[in-house]
Design an enzyme around this catalytic site. Structure first.
Site, PDB file in Angstrom:
ATOM      1  N   HIS A   1       0.696  -0.951   0.103  1.00 61.31           N
ATOM      2  CA  HIS A   1       0.190  -0.507  -0.061  1.00 61.31           C
ATOM      3  C   HIS A   1       1.003   0.904   0.389  1.00 61.31           C
ATOM      4  O   HIS A   1       1.779   1.517   0.379  1.00 61.31           O
ATOM      5  CB  HIS A   1      -1.073   0.109   1.067  1.00 61.31           C
ATOM      6  N   PRO A   2       0.585   2.917  -0.468  1.00 62.74           N
ATOM      7  CA  PRO A   2       1.177   3.493  -0.232  1.00 62.74           C
ATOM      8  C   PRO A   2       1.848   3.857   0.917  1.00 62.74           C
ATOM      9  O   PRO A   2       2.931   5.235   0.990  1.00 62.74           O
ATOM     10  CB  PRO A   2       0.461   4.656  -1.361  1.00 62.74           C
ATOM     11  N   ARG A   3       1.169   3.822   1.751  1.00 62.96           N
ATOM     12  CA  ARG A   3       1.857   4.059   3.135  1.00 62.96           C
ATOM     13  C   ARG A   3       2.772   3.502   3.421  1.00 62.96           C
ATOM     14  O   ARG A   3       3.433   3.706   4.246  1.00 62.96           O
ATOM     15  CB  ARG A   3       0.335   3.934   4.539  1.00 62.96           C
ATOM     16  N   LYS A   4       3.113   2.105   2.601  1.00 62.28           N
ATOM     17  CA  LYS A   4       3.886   1.205   3.182  1.00 62.28           C
ATOM     18  C   LYS A   4       5.558   1.432   2.474  1.00 62.28           C
ATOM     19  O   LYS A   4       6.194   2.432   2.062  1.00 62.28           O
ATOM     20  CB  LYS A   4       3.341  -0.756   3.079  1.00 62.28           C
ATOM     21  N   VAL A   5       6.373   0.990   2.982  1.00 63.81           N
ATOM     22  CA  VAL A   5       8.144   1.342   2.577  1.00 63.81           C
ATOM     23  C   VAL A   5       8.089   1.113   1.271  1.00 63.81           C
ATOM     24  O   VAL A   5       8.645   1.109   0.357  1.00 63.81           O
ATOM     25  CB  VAL A   5       8.635  -0.048   3.719  1.00 63.81           C
TER      26      VAL A   5
END
Ligand SMILES: *Cc1c(COP(=O)(O)O)cnc(C)c1O
Length: 391
Positions: free
Chosen positions: A183-187
């Site tokens: 997901h875009p909030r992950k690394v």
């Protein structure tokens, strides 16, 4: 109101450049846009990087976790122990399988599942335990060995943990099933996407079938055949297929993973140093773990008299996006139990923690502004000269 001259700083931002764009364009031109050669290549790269024998791409970490439940034979009547201090997806995956999440408390230092507390919650129906490598800090995996000795499967929610390691061994390579998120909030991001890793060949084969309606032959394999191949459907599967467009982004992101992690670690060090004299708990760095700082969260200590929500609002008014810390799952209406559950550490950490902006492209000047604002709000006199707005 924000002064017009001050730029808003986001909480998070995926890191894509011309390389990802070119990779996407190449897939679109190729005509093969879903679960084909790029997915196979991405899986290969992730398996090699984390030291797992097999990696199976999915649409998200949530769907990878659902597959993990199926692979572990979990169904109605079974219990799975997990933290309440997590994103709701952790528990939802258990519910998808028809099983019941049993929430255990976390450790006050690491904010990861407390194995000792989890052990006290084992019953005859416990089928699995799900340590979460929360916000990129590996859980103390050795502490979960007693579960395995009792025949309980360990499934790692590694949504935030690509690129990190436990006692020198990459997360995903422990022999347990581990599930990652892109997901875009992950690394590392592919827009949406997930990956399941395992060392078990039969489990990997079954996961590949379950992600594509349970078909006994994949489209990719059928494409390579010169004769008619007939597939069979023996059990209920899903459409959890990753697209080749996403995988192409993932392949580029994997080549940049070390740099993306190093940038996050540099930013975290600057926060750690700047907040050393402030009445806040900064992220723990236990000796067993590397950490990738999927997020950077601080907790207001008891001696800090500030109201947490007011602090979040003050930062937002200064154009700095931030969020309240992880909300416990066990108090959500969907998960509230008749006999109210109390998890003291989870509740204490949740009530007093906040997420600060963290992403590889966070500019040093922007981070200095975040730090100055935070120090001012926390009543810490910065050694730097005061910004005109603070006078
Ligand atoms: C983000 C996250 C998930 C869900 O990942 P998706 O890929 O969005 O499904 C699950 N567990 C944890 C701990 C997460 O942070």
């Amino acid at each position: 109101m924000n002064p017009v001259s001050v730029r808003d700083i986001p909480l998070s931002r995926p890191d894509f450049d011309a390389r990802e764009s070119a990779a996407v364009a190449e897939v679109l031109a190729s005509g093969w846009v879903t679960q084909g050669p790029k997915v196979a290549q991405f899986e290969e790269l992730v398996a090699r990087r984390v030291g797992a024998a097999f990696a199976v791409a999915t649409t998200s970490c949530t769907t990878a976790l659902h597959l993990a439940m199926r692979l572990a034979g979990i169904g109605p009547g079974d219990e799975v122990i997990c933290p309440s201090f997590s994103f709701v997806a952790t528990a939802n995956a258990i519910r998808y399988a028809g099983a019941t999440p049993v929430f255990a408390d976390i450790d006050a230092e690491t904010w990861n599942l407390d194995a000792a507390d989890a052990l006290t919650r084992v019953t005859a129906r416990t089928k699995a335990v799900m340590p979460v490598h929360q916000i990129g800090l590996p859980a103390d995996l050795d502490a979960f060995e007693p579960f395995k000795r009792r025949g309980i499967t360990v499934i790692e929610d590694a949504a935030c943990a690509i690129g990190t390691a436990y006692k020198g061994r990459p997360i995903g390579g422990s022999g347990n099933i581990a599930c990652f998120s892109f997901h875009p909030r992950k690394v590392l991001s592919t827009g949406e996407g997930g990956m399941l890793t395992t060392d078990d060949a039969a489990m990997a084969a079954r996961a590949r079938q379950l992600r594509s309606h349970g078909a006994s032959v994949s489209d990719h394999a059928r494409h390579g055949a010169t004769k008619i191949v007939s597939e069979e459907y023996r059990e209920l599967g899903y459409n959890y297929r990753m697209t080749d467009v996403q995988a192409a982004i993932g392949i580029v992101q994997m080549s940049r993973l070390d740099d993306l992690v190093a940038a996050r670690q540099r930013i975290a060090r600057r926060y750690d140093e700047a907040l050393a004299g402030c009445p806040v708990q900064v992220p723990a760095r236990p000796p067993h773990a590397e950490r990738v700082y999927q997020s950077y969260a601080i907790r207001l200590l008891p001696e800090c008299s500030l109201d947490r929500d007011k602090l979040v609002e003050s930062l937002m008014e200064a154009g700095i996006a931030c969020r309240r810390g992880i909300a416990p799952i066990h108090v959500e209406p969907l998960y509230r139990q008749e006999q109210p559950l109390t998890l003291p550490v989870t509740e204490a950490v949740s009530a007093r923690s906040i997420f600060l902006p963290m992403y590889p492209s966070l500019a040093e000047g922007d981070q200095a502004r975040i730090i100055d604002t935070l120090q001012r709000l926390l009543g810490h006199s910065s050694s730097k000269e005061l910004h005109p707005r603070q006078l």
